[in-house]
Design a protein around this motif. Structure first.
Motif, PDB file in Angstrom:
ATOM      1  N   PRO A  55       1.137  -0.901   0.149  1.00  0.00           N
ATOM      2  CA  PRO A  55      -0.115   0.216  -0.382  1.00  0.00           C
ATOM      3  C   PRO A  55       0.977   1.107   0.305  1.00  0.00           C
ATOM      4  CG  PRO A  55       0.103  -1.262   2.637  1.00  0.00           C
ATOM      5  CD  PRO A  55       0.845  -1.511   1.726  1.00  0.00           C
ATOM      6  N   PRO A  56       0.350   2.519  -0.622  1.00  0.00           N
ATOM      7  CA  PRO A  56       1.154   3.605  -0.024  1.00  0.00           C
ATOM      8  C   PRO A  56       1.571   3.772   1.177  1.00  0.00           C
ATOM      9  CG  PRO A  56      -1.055   4.150  -0.791  1.00  0.00           C
ATOM     10  CD  PRO A  56      -0.840   2.507  -1.020  1.00  0.00           C
ATOM     11  N   SER A  57       2.516   4.871   1.027  1.00  0.00           N
ATOM     12  CA  SER A  57       3.150   4.567   2.684  1.00  0.00           C
ATOM     13  C   SER A  57       2.315   5.573   3.117  1.00  0.00           C
ATOM     14  CB  SER A  57       4.688   4.723   2.415  1.00  0.00           C
ATOM     15  OG  SER A  57       5.368   6.229   1.994  1.00  0.00           O
ATOM     16  N   VAL A  58       3.061   6.108   4.489  1.00  0.00           N
ATOM     17  CA  VAL A  58       2.005   6.762   5.556  1.00  0.00           C
ATOM     18  C   VAL A  58       2.791   8.318   4.518  1.00  0.00           C
ATOM     19  CG1 VAL A  58       4.291   7.133   6.907  1.00  0.00           C
ATOM     20  CG2 VAL A  58       2.202   7.493   7.592  1.00  0.00           C
ATOM     21  N   VAL A  59       3.963   7.906   3.959  1.00  0.00           N
ATOM     22  CA  VAL A  59       4.533   9.603   3.389  1.00  0.00           C
ATOM     23  C   VAL A  59       4.025  10.232   2.407  1.00  0.00           C
ATOM     24  CG1 VAL A  59       6.284  10.514   2.360  1.00  0.00           C
ATOM     25  CG2 VAL A  59       6.851   9.346   4.845  1.00  0.00           C
ATOM     26  N   GLU A  60       3.845   8.457   1.390  1.00  0.00           N
ATOM     27  CA  GLU A  60       2.380   9.696   0.335  1.00  0.00           C
ATOM     28  C   GLU A  60       1.000  10.126   0.325  1.00  0.00           C
ATOM     29  OE1 GLU A  60       4.637   5.649  -1.325  1.00  0.00           O
ATOM     30  OE2 GLU A  60       3.113   5.446  -2.656  1.00  0.00           O
ATOM     31  N   THR A  61       0.574   9.303   2.011  1.00  0.00           N
ATOM     32  CA  THR A  61      -0.451   9.661   2.273  1.00  0.00           C
ATOM     33  C   THR A  61      -0.633  10.768   2.441  1.00  0.00           C
ATOM     34  OG1 THR A  61      -0.668   8.525   3.524  1.00  0.00           O
ATOM     35  CG2 THR A  61      -1.972   7.225   1.947  1.00  0.00           C
ATOM     36  N   ASN A  62      -0.007  10.931   3.607  1.00  0.00           N
ATOM     37  CA  ASN A  62      -0.250  12.145   4.756  1.00  0.00           C
ATOM     38  C   ASN A  62       0.916  13.555   3.797  1.00  0.00           C
ATOM     39  OD1 ASN A  62      -1.916  10.662   5.588  1.00  0.00           O
ATOM     40  ND2 ASN A  62      -0.162  10.319   7.419  1.00  0.00           N
ATOM     41  N   PHE A  63       1.257  13.282   2.768  1.00  0.00           N
ATOM     42  CA  PHE A  63       1.900  14.109   3.146  1.00  0.00           C
ATOM     43  C   PHE A  63       2.062  15.223   1.430  1.00  0.00           C
ATOM     44  CE2 PHE A  63       4.200  12.464   6.606  1.00  0.00           C
ATOM     45  CZ  PHE A  63       4.462  13.919   7.389  1.00  0.00           C
ATOM     46  N   VAL A  64       2.228  16.476   0.711  1.00  0.00           N
ATOM     47  CA  VAL A  64       2.440  16.570  -0.341  1.00  0.00           C
ATOM     48  C   VAL A  64       4.096  16.810  -0.570  1.00  0.00           C
ATOM     49  CG1 VAL A  64       1.313  18.444  -1.764  1.00  0.00           C
ATOM     50  CG2 VAL A  64       0.437  18.093  -0.096  1.00  0.00           C
ATOM     51  N   ARG A  65       4.105  16.076  -1.243  1.00  0.00           N
ATOM     52  CA  ARG A  65       5.852  16.229  -1.462  1.00  0.00           C
ATOM     53  C   ARG A  65       6.327  17.384  -2.804  1.00  0.00           C
ATOM     54  NH1 ARG A  65       6.273   9.734  -2.703  1.00  0.00           N
ATOM     55  NH2 ARG A  65       4.643  10.254  -3.907  1.00  0.00           N
ATOM     56  N   TYR A  66       7.222  18.086  -2.325  1.00  0.00           N
ATOM     57  CA  TYR A  66       7.933  18.977  -2.843  1.00  0.00           C
ATOM     58  C   TYR A  66       9.220  18.888  -3.091  1.00  0.00           C
ATOM     59  CZ  TYR A  66       3.416  21.187  -3.041  1.00  0.00           C
ATOM     60  OH  TYR A  66       2.381  21.624  -2.547  1.00  0.00           O
ATOM     61  N   TYR A  67      10.529  19.683  -3.779  1.00  0.00           N
ATOM     62  CA  TYR A  67      11.720  19.707  -3.135  1.00  0.00           C
ATOM     63  C   TYR A  67      12.418  20.443  -4.492  1.00  0.00           C
ATOM     64  CZ  TYR A  67      10.844  14.107  -3.776  1.00  0.00           C
ATOM     65  OH  TYR A  67      10.371  12.609  -2.754  1.00  0.00           O
ATOM     66  N   ALA A  68      13.700  20.629  -3.306  1.00  0.00           N
ATOM     67  CA  ALA A  68      14.741  21.602  -4.276  1.00  0.00           C
ATOM     68  C   ALA A  68      15.495  21.565  -4.257  1.00  0.00           C
ATOM     69  CB  ALA A  68      14.922  22.644  -2.691  1.00  0.00           C
ATOM     70  N   PRO A  69      15.948  20.338  -5.798  1.00  0.00           N
ATOM     71  CA  PRO A  69      17.092  20.313  -6.478  1.00  0.00           C
ATOM     72  C   PRO A  69      18.294  21.369  -6.725  1.00  0.00           C
ATOM     73  CG  PRO A  69      14.985  20.757  -8.000  1.00  0.00           C
ATOM     74  CD  PRO A  69      14.892  20.920  -6.610  1.00  0.00           C
ATOM     75  N   ASP A  70      19.260  20.866  -6.783  1.00  0.00           N
ATOM     76  CA  ASP A  70      20.631  21.489  -6.231  1.00  0.00           C
ATOM     77  C   ASP A  70      20.387  22.878  -5.604  1.00  0.00           C
ATOM     78  OD1 ASP A  70      21.797  19.594  -8.243  1.00  0.00           O
ATOM     79  OD2 ASP A  70      20.854  20.744 -10.048  1.00  0.00           O
ATOM     80  N   PHE A  71      20.035  22.282  -4.342  1.00  0.00           N
ATOM     81  CA  PHE A  71      19.811  23.695  -3.381  1.00  0.00           C
ATOM     82  C   PHE A  71      21.438  24.123  -2.988  1.00  0.00           C
ATOM     83  CE2 PHE A  71      19.149  25.797   0.102  1.00  0.00           C
ATOM     84  CZ  PHE A  71      17.995  27.506  -0.390  1.00  0.00           C
ATOM     85  N   MET A  72      20.996  25.485  -4.028  1.00  0.00           N
ATOM     86  CA  MET A  72      22.537  26.161  -3.485  1.00  0.00           C
ATOM     87  C   MET A  72      24.138  25.360  -3.966  1.00  0.00           C
ATOM     88  SD  MET A  72      21.695  28.599   0.004  1.00  0.00           S
ATOM     89  CE  MET A  72      23.489  29.987   0.070  1.00  0.00           C
ATOM     90  N   LYS A  73      23.577  25.064  -3.943  1.00  0.00           N
ATOM     91  CA  LYS A  73      24.983  23.578  -4.788  1.00  0.00           C
ATOM     92  C   LYS A  73      24.575  22.513  -5.375  1.00  0.00           C
ATOM     93  CE  LYS A  73      29.317  24.264  -1.603  1.00  0.00           C
ATOM     94  NZ  LYS A  73      29.822  23.092  -0.367  1.00  0.00           N
ATOM     95  N   PRO A  74      25.066  22.421  -6.644  1.00  0.00           N
ATOM     96  CA  PRO A  74      24.802  21.289  -7.415  1.00  0.00           C
ATOM     97  C   PRO A  74      24.266  19.554  -6.433  1.00  0.00           C
ATOM     98  CG  PRO A  74      26.266  22.511  -9.159  1.00  0.00           C
ATOM     99  CD  PRO A  74      26.421  22.913  -6.980  1.00  0.00           C
ATOM    100  N   GLY A  75      24.426  18.876  -6.523  1.00  0.00           N
ATOM    101  CA  GLY A  75      23.713  17.487  -6.332  1.00  0.00           C
ATOM    102  C   GLY A  75      22.931  17.827  -5.385  1.00  0.00           C
ATOM    103  N   HIS A  76      22.883  19.055  -4.402  1.00  0.00           N
ATOM    104  CA  HIS A  76      22.474  18.810  -3.125  1.00  0.00           C
ATOM    105  C   HIS A  76      21.027  19.288  -3.259  1.00  0.00           C
ATOM    106  CE1 HIS A  76      26.376  20.471  -2.327  1.00  0.00           C
ATOM    107  NE2 HIS A  76      25.903  19.988  -0.512  1.00  0.00           N
ATOM    108  N   ASP A  77      20.153  17.794  -3.734  1.00  0.00           N
ATOM    109  CA  ASP A  77      18.852  17.395  -3.768  1.00  0.00           C
ATOM    110  C   ASP A  77      18.494  17.606  -2.216  1.00  0.00           C
ATOM    111  OD1 ASP A  77      19.512  17.733  -6.325  1.00  0.00           O
ATOM    112  OD2 ASP A  77      18.612  15.865  -6.943  1.00  0.00           O
TER     113      ASP A  77
END
Lengths: 229, 497
Positions: A55-77
């Motif tokens: 089943p979908p995990s608790v993270v998938e059901t309870n959260f909206v997932r956003y990402y900050a790729p390359d935050f301030m430095k490359p590869g810092h996702d």
């Protein structure tokens, strides 16, 4: 006075009436059985084979997932998981009602360079510069002592062998807690960065959220960017 | 209590019929005549000249006036006493004026003159007439009446005026023999008097006795706008000019609000919630409804019309999330019906039960409904803290379920756990670690699956069950996923539900 006494008697009577007389015991037992049967029928899933394999995990059901790729430095996702509770943004005409606060869980995305390194993360240090992030004691409903963080504020340093990586807040908001268990068990980052290995919980101001959201990418965009299936 | 009050006599006869009322009034007058004749004339004359109404004069002598006969009869009796010969010393014009004008002490309360809510002056002939309008109001509202409790509130300046007039009498006649007799009898305040005057007629009209009752009749006398400004001045004048006639002959009347109400009744029971889209209480955020309905509305909207109350309040022993069902035993709840017109019988309570349980959708069911008194509150509060709760969760686990797991789980008894405030509620609750007890757990296998199972568990009230199972970002391992949660039992033995 007489009335009060009589009322008392009446109550006792009504209470004793509720207790089943002995001859009705079978009927009560039958009723209990019926209740149990109904309960079992309701508890069990209608069709076991229709349940998803996992089943979908608790993270998938309870959260909206956003990402900050390359935050301030490359590869810092990094990820920003926004909890769906209390996130109703007020658009009504009432000016008195404030939109509810909403929490963001901050952590390392699976593509973060620290996780890609050989041996993974070996230690996490919340003692950065002037203050130790793990020492803040936030208390009360109003989150007294919560520190205001900027997106570039440093949460911790993660070390992988000789290399260290600076992990930042990504969002503007109050720092509610950092995951102290990472101090003892940095390996949680390697095994489950998206759950037990989260870095911190931050509460942005509801009014700041639209701007924060603009600075992040969605789960789908992140997948596309990193060519994940 | 003075035995020769007219009210006592009237109470002894059955006076439900109009002719009986007349005969009661005749009897009343005969007795009154005897009483009034014993009054010495100087104080009666003095009080009349101060603009004190006949009812108040009787009251100041420690006697009661009539409930059924017109006050003008009483006045003429008093005038007779005052003037030895009727209307010789006092010009008739003055007599009539003192009959019609507002009493300088009770401001018309005992003359049954008042301002109603429409700001019009109302003048009742006798106490019975006032009682009739109260009776009609209660009937119009449709109250089922099994007794009544009369509540009267009177503005404080009237009490002050009463004290002032008593003081002036004491100064003037303190040494007289008859005055000492008055002192020995019970003092009757304006409030006592109005209560006594109308209680008996009300008992007759309603056909029930007055006494402690959930049905309340409230008479609130308050100073009308005009009086409010004059208030202080009047009292001052009364105090200053105790012996002389108060200069303002036209004292204003009080504003009277007549209210009938019933103290709340409570319907106790248990509810079952079958839907994962029905909240426990009405849940509206920014005009947007969360869930399709609520237990509060489903039960309240069914009970309210049957009791014909103004409003209802829903109280429950604990709560569950909107997406959690309440099954099995059901959860105790209390419905407070405010100002009910009708007291539901045992039979009608059964009807309510059937009505709720046959509602379309069958989202909520109720059982064991009964009407209780407000003492149930204490029990409800007590029960809340001590109760244990039983849950069943449909759980998925990341590895195959083995018999060993079943044994480990069922061997756990009264396990203490620490729960950090869940992320789910952290935005509104204080970040704390709370200790809770898991009393027991059992795993029920589901045929056809090795990773899904039902987890039955009994915990201390206040345990976050969802978090206990999924670990809330890592507090348990191996990780499990909770799919559905249901409450199956709420223990509350003391409530006998």
């Amino acid at each position: 006075m007489g009335d009060a006494v009589r009322a008392e008697d009446d109550r006792h009577q009504s209470l004793s009436e509720d207790k089943p007389p002995h001859e009705d015991e079978n009927a009560v037992a039958a009723e209990n059985d019926e209740q149990d049967d109904e309960l079992r029928r309701l508890l069990l899933p209608d069709d076991v084979s229709s349940l998803p394999l996992s089943p979908p995990s608790v993270v998938e059901t309870n959260f909206v997932r956003y990402y900050a790729p390359d935050f301030m430095k490359p590869g810092h996702d990094q990820y920003v998981y926004r909890h769906a509770n209390g996130c109703v943004i007020s658009i009504s005409s009432s000016f008195l009602r404030l939109p509810l606060n909403c929490l963001c869980v901050i952590g390392l995305a699976p593509t973060h360079v620290a996780l890609q390194a050989e041996g993974g993360v070996t230690s996490v240090d919340f003692n950065v510069g002037k203050s130790d992030r793990s020492e803040f004691k936030v208390t009360g409903k109003r989150k007294k002592n919560a520190q205001h963080f900027q997106p570039n504020s440093i949460l911790c340093n993660a070390a992988s062998g000789e290399a260290t990586y600076t992990i930042r807040c990504c969002v503007k908001g109050s720092l509610l807690e950092v995951n102290n268990r990472l101090i003892q068990n940095a390996g949680l980052l390697n095994t489950s960065a998206d759950r037990e290995g989260y870095i911190a919980i931050v509460m942005p101001k509801p009014t700041d959220w639209p701007k924060i959201k603009e600075s992040l990418v969605t789960f789908d965009e992140y997948k596309k960017l990193r060519k994940l299936s | 209590m003075p035995s020769n009050g007219a009210g006592d006599v009237a109470a002894s006869g059955d006076i439900n019929q109009p002719e009986n009322v007349t005969s009661a009034a005749d009897e009343e007058l005969r007795l009154l005549d005897e009483v009034v004749r014993t009054f010495p004339s100087p104080p009666v004359r003095h009080l009349l000249s101060l603009g004190v109404c006949p009812q108040c004069i009787l009251r100041l002598f420690g006697k009661y006036g009539p409930s059924y006969s017109s006050l003008s009869r009483l006045l003429s009796m008093l005038l007779e006493v005052a003037g030895d010969q009727p209307s010789s010393n006092y010009p008739t014009s003055q007599c009539t004026s003192s009959g019609d004008s507002i009493c300088s002490v009770c401001c018309g309360i005992l003359q049954f003159i008042y301002m109603d809510e429409k700001q019009t002056m109302v003048r009742k002939e006798c106490a019975n007439d006032l009682a009739v309008s109260i009776y009609e109001l209660a009937k119009k509202e449709g109250y089922q009446i099994d007794g009544f409790c009369l509540e009267v509130s009177i503005p404080s300046f009237i009490v002050e005026k009463d004290n002032a007039i008593r003081l002036s009498m004491k100064e003037k006649y303190g040494s007289e023999v008859w005055f000492k007799e008055i002192l020995q009898s019970e003092t009757i305040s304006v409030k006592d008097a109005i209560k006594l005057y109308i209680t008996e007629p009300l008992e007759t009209l309603f056909g029930v006795k007055s006494g402690p009752s959930s049905f309340r009749i409230r008479l609130t006398y308050s100073s009308s706008e005009l009086l409010k400004s004059q208030n202080d001045a009047v009292i001052k004048k009364c105090a200053e000019a105790q012996s002389s006639r108060p200069s303002d002959g036209k004292a204003s009347v009080c504003f009277l609000a007549i209210q009938c109400y019933r103290t709340p009744i409570y319907v106790l029971g248990r509810y079952l919630k079958y839907s994962r889209n029905v909240s426990q209480t009405r849940w509206i955020i920014d005009d947007e409804r969360m869930g399709e309905s609520s237990v509060e509305e489903i039960t309240g909207d069914s009970v309210l019309p049957l009791c014909r109350g103004d409003n209802y309040k829903f109280h429950a022993a604990g709560r569950e999330d909107i997406d959690v069902r309440m099954l099995g035993s059901g959860r105790p709840f209390l419905l407070e019906i405010q100002n009910p017109r009708i007291l539901p019988s045992e039979l009608s309570v059964k009807e309510i039960e059937e009505k709720v349980n046959s509602l379309r959708g069958k989202l909520v069911k109720v059982k064991n409904l009964k009407v209780v008194d407000d003492q149930v509150w204490a029990l409800m509060r007590e029960g809340e803290a001590e109760k244990q709760k039983q849950y069943a969760a449909l759980v998925w686990i990341s590895h195959e379920l083995k018999d060993k797991d079943l044994q480990i789980i069922s061997s756990i008894k009264d396990m203490k756990i620490l729960q950090k405030t869940p992320v789910r509620v952290l935005h509104r609750r204080s970040p704390l670690e709370r200790e809770k007890i898991i009393h027991w757990m059992t795993i029920e296998k589901i045929t056809g699956s090795t990773q899904y199972f039902l987890l039955h568990l009994c915990t201390q009230a206040g345990t976050y069950i969802k978090e206990f199972v999924h670990g809330d970002l890592g507090r348990t391992y191996p990780r499990a996923e909770i799919l559905q949660l249901d409450v199956t039992d709420v223990k509350m033995d003391r409530m006998n539900l």
